[in-house]
Scaffold this motif. Sequence first.
Motif, mmCIF file in Angstrom:
data_model
loop_
_atom_site.group_PDB
_atom_site.id
_atom_site.type_symbol
_atom_site.label_atom_id
_atom_site.label_comp_id
_atom_site.label_asym_id
_atom_site.label_seq_id
_atom_site.Cartn_x
_atom_site.Cartn_y
_atom_site.Cartn_z
ATOM 1 N N SER A 58 40.547 -51.674 128.335
ATOM 2 C CA SER A 58 41.939 -52.016 128.039
ATOM 3 C C SER A 58 42.636 -50.976 127.183
ATOM 4 O O SER A 58 43.862 -50.975 127.077
ATOM 5 C CB SER A 58 41.982 -53.347 127.284
ATOM 6 N N GLY A 59 41.853 -50.102 126.532
ATOM 7 C CA GLY A 59 42.439 -49.246 125.505
ATOM 8 C C GLY A 59 42.481 -50.027 124.208
ATOM 9 O O GLY A 59 42.035 -51.176 124.148
ATOM 10 N N ARG A 60 43.020 -49.390 123.177
ATOM 11 C CA ARG A 60 43.071 -50.022 121.859
ATOM 12 C C ARG A 60 44.398 -50.749 121.702
ATOM 13 O O ARG A 60 45.466 -50.135 121.844
ATOM 14 C CB ARG A 60 42.924 -48.911 120.809
ATOM 15 N N PHE A 61 44.359 -52.035 121.400
ATOM 16 C CA PHE A 61 45.597 -52.798 121.232
ATOM 17 C C PHE A 61 46.196 -52.559 119.850
ATOM 18 O O PHE A 61 45.523 -52.773 118.838
ATOM 19 C CB PHE A 61 45.352 -54.294 121.413
ATOM 20 N N GLU A 62 47.443 -52.113 119.855
ATOM 21 C CA GLU A 62 48.153 -51.888 118.599
ATOM 22 C C GLU A 62 49.513 -52.559 118.664
ATOM 23 O O GLU A 62 50.104 -52.675 119.746
ATOM 24 C CB GLU A 62 48.355 -50.391 118.358
ATOM 25 N N ALA A 63 50.001 -52.986 117.492
ATOM 26 C CA ALA A 63 51.359 -53.518 117.440
ATOM 27 C C ALA A 63 52.301 -52.390 117.855
ATOM 28 O O ALA A 63 52.156 -51.261 117.400
ATOM 29 C CB ALA A 63 51.688 -53.983 116.030
ATOM 30 N N LEU A 64 53.242 -52.692 118.734
ATOM 31 C CA LEU A 64 54.133 -51.641 119.247
ATOM 32 C C LEU A 64 55.511 -51.689 118.584
ATOM 33 O O LEU A 64 56.371 -50.935 118.893
ATOM 34 C CB LEU A 64 54.295 -51.782 120.764
ATOM 35 N N ARG B 201 55.230 -48.952 125.283
ATOM 36 C CA ARG B 201 54.995 -47.939 124.248
ATOM 37 C C ARG B 201 55.581 -48.429 122.923
ATOM 38 O O ARG B 201 56.282 -49.436 122.889
ATOM 39 C CB ARG B 201 55.670 -46.617 124.637
ATOM 40 N N ALA B 229 52.207 -56.237 121.499
ATOM 41 C CA ALA B 229 51.178 -55.220 121.289
ATOM 42 C C ALA B 229 50.813 -54.611 122.635
ATOM 43 O O ALA B 229 51.200 -55.115 123.688
ATOM 44 C CB ALA B 229 49.938 -55.851 120.658
ATOM 45 N N GLY B 230 50.044 -53.518 122.564
ATOM 46 C CA GLY B 230 49.616 -52.924 123.819
ATOM 47 C C GLY B 230 48.804 -51.665 123.602
ATOM 48 O O GLY B 230 48.620 -51.210 122.458
ATOM 49 N N SER B 231 48.323 -51.126 124.704
ATOM 50 C CA SER B 231 47.571 -49.869 124.697
ATOM 51 C C SER B 231 48.301 -48.938 125.665
ATOM 52 O O SER B 231 49.442 -49.217 126.056
ATOM 53 C CB SER B 231 46.144 -50.132 125.173
ATOM 54 N N THR B 233 47.621 -48.614 128.730
ATOM 55 C CA THR B 233 47.615 -49.151 130.097
ATOM 56 C C THR B 233 47.932 -50.642 130.191
ATOM 57 O O THR B 233 48.190 -51.155 131.278
ATOM 58 C CB THR B 233 46.230 -48.950 130.751
ATOM 59 N N GLN B 234 47.860 -51.342 129.063
ATOM 60 C CA GLN B 234 48.076 -52.793 129.111
ATOM 61 C C GLN B 234 48.964 -53.240 127.951
ATOM 62 O O GLN B 234 49.033 -52.552 126.936
ATOM 63 C CB GLN B 234 46.734 -53.535 129.017
ATOM 64 N N VAL B 236 50.279 -56.887 125.597
ATOM 65 C CA VAL B 236 49.883 -58.249 125.218
ATOM 66 C C VAL B 236 51.138 -59.064 124.900
ATOM 67 O O VAL B 236 52.045 -58.580 124.212
ATOM 68 C CB VAL B 236 48.943 -58.220 123.987
#
Lengths: 64, 252
Positions: A58-64, B201, B229-231, B233-234, B236
């Motif tokens: 999934s990659g690393r989930f970060e607050a965007l 992004r 949130a996200g990476s 490619t995905q 949340v």
Amino acid sequence: MPCKDPLRKALDKLLNEDGIMGYQVKGEEVILFVESDEVARSLAIKEIQGHRITVRVSGRFEAL
Amino acid sequence: MDRTARFKTLAGGISIGSENITAGTLSGCFIDETDRTRVLVSNWHVFVGKPGETKILQPGPYDSGRAGDAVGILKRYVPVPPKEEFPWWRRLLCKLLGWLLEEWCTPSTEPAKVDCACATFDPVDKTRELVEGVYLDDGSIIHPKGSHPGDDIQGRRVWKSGRTTGVTTGTVVADTAKVKVWYGDRWIIFEDVIIVDGMARGGDSGSPTFLMKGSAPSEEDEFIGLLFAGSSTQFVVCKYKYIRQLLKVRWA
């Protein structure tokens, strides 16, 4: 405090480890979300508490 | 369309942020169920501040938003549960005997379900207006009126409208996931969230997300929650059913 089932307990423990980003349990299916291909390759477990695991990068989930 | 610009007409999908942050995305116009007023909604980490005091700017500070661009004041947010802090004696015991008392020494964390906050709409410039709906990439606004709790949508197509990457579509790969998200200084655990294979992004936090009925965004689509949130490619999404229950706002 309600008792956690052993599967979720094991997955919560796994979630504390570096590179493990999340999971989903749906019926018999367990999806494990991991940060990178490297983490996916290094995972030795193929099943947990009798449930087969599908690993997704999934990659690393970060607050965007 | 430049989503980082200053807009006369506010709708979901454009730059916004509290005076304390860089910039995120305005989720849109919602109804506050506690007093029936119209409110601005985005993520807690986009509207971060002190209720009743912190100004909300459109565009966000990173996009050159200043005091004159204030469009409201933070009204309330859903607190994110803190990780359990042990007293010094328990930390010491765990340092010495952690290998033996593993469970007792693991801090419990009540998972969060949402990252959301609302603000009053009270612009400094009284000619600015707040409308229902969301901006598309061509600058038009559509208003999908329906909503959906966010459950049982695995495999379905969704779309979002965000400050940085605009309208993007994706497929739901999990609809009851438990994840950890990095907030710059700590991990926060979320449960019962939606994971989408799709692009987002930095600055897209707060993007309103919709269940897609056809092959392109339309007013028949249903609001399902907020991207937070996200990476690479995905991304949340926290579910609308919890936003409504915990923040006490409804999609207008």
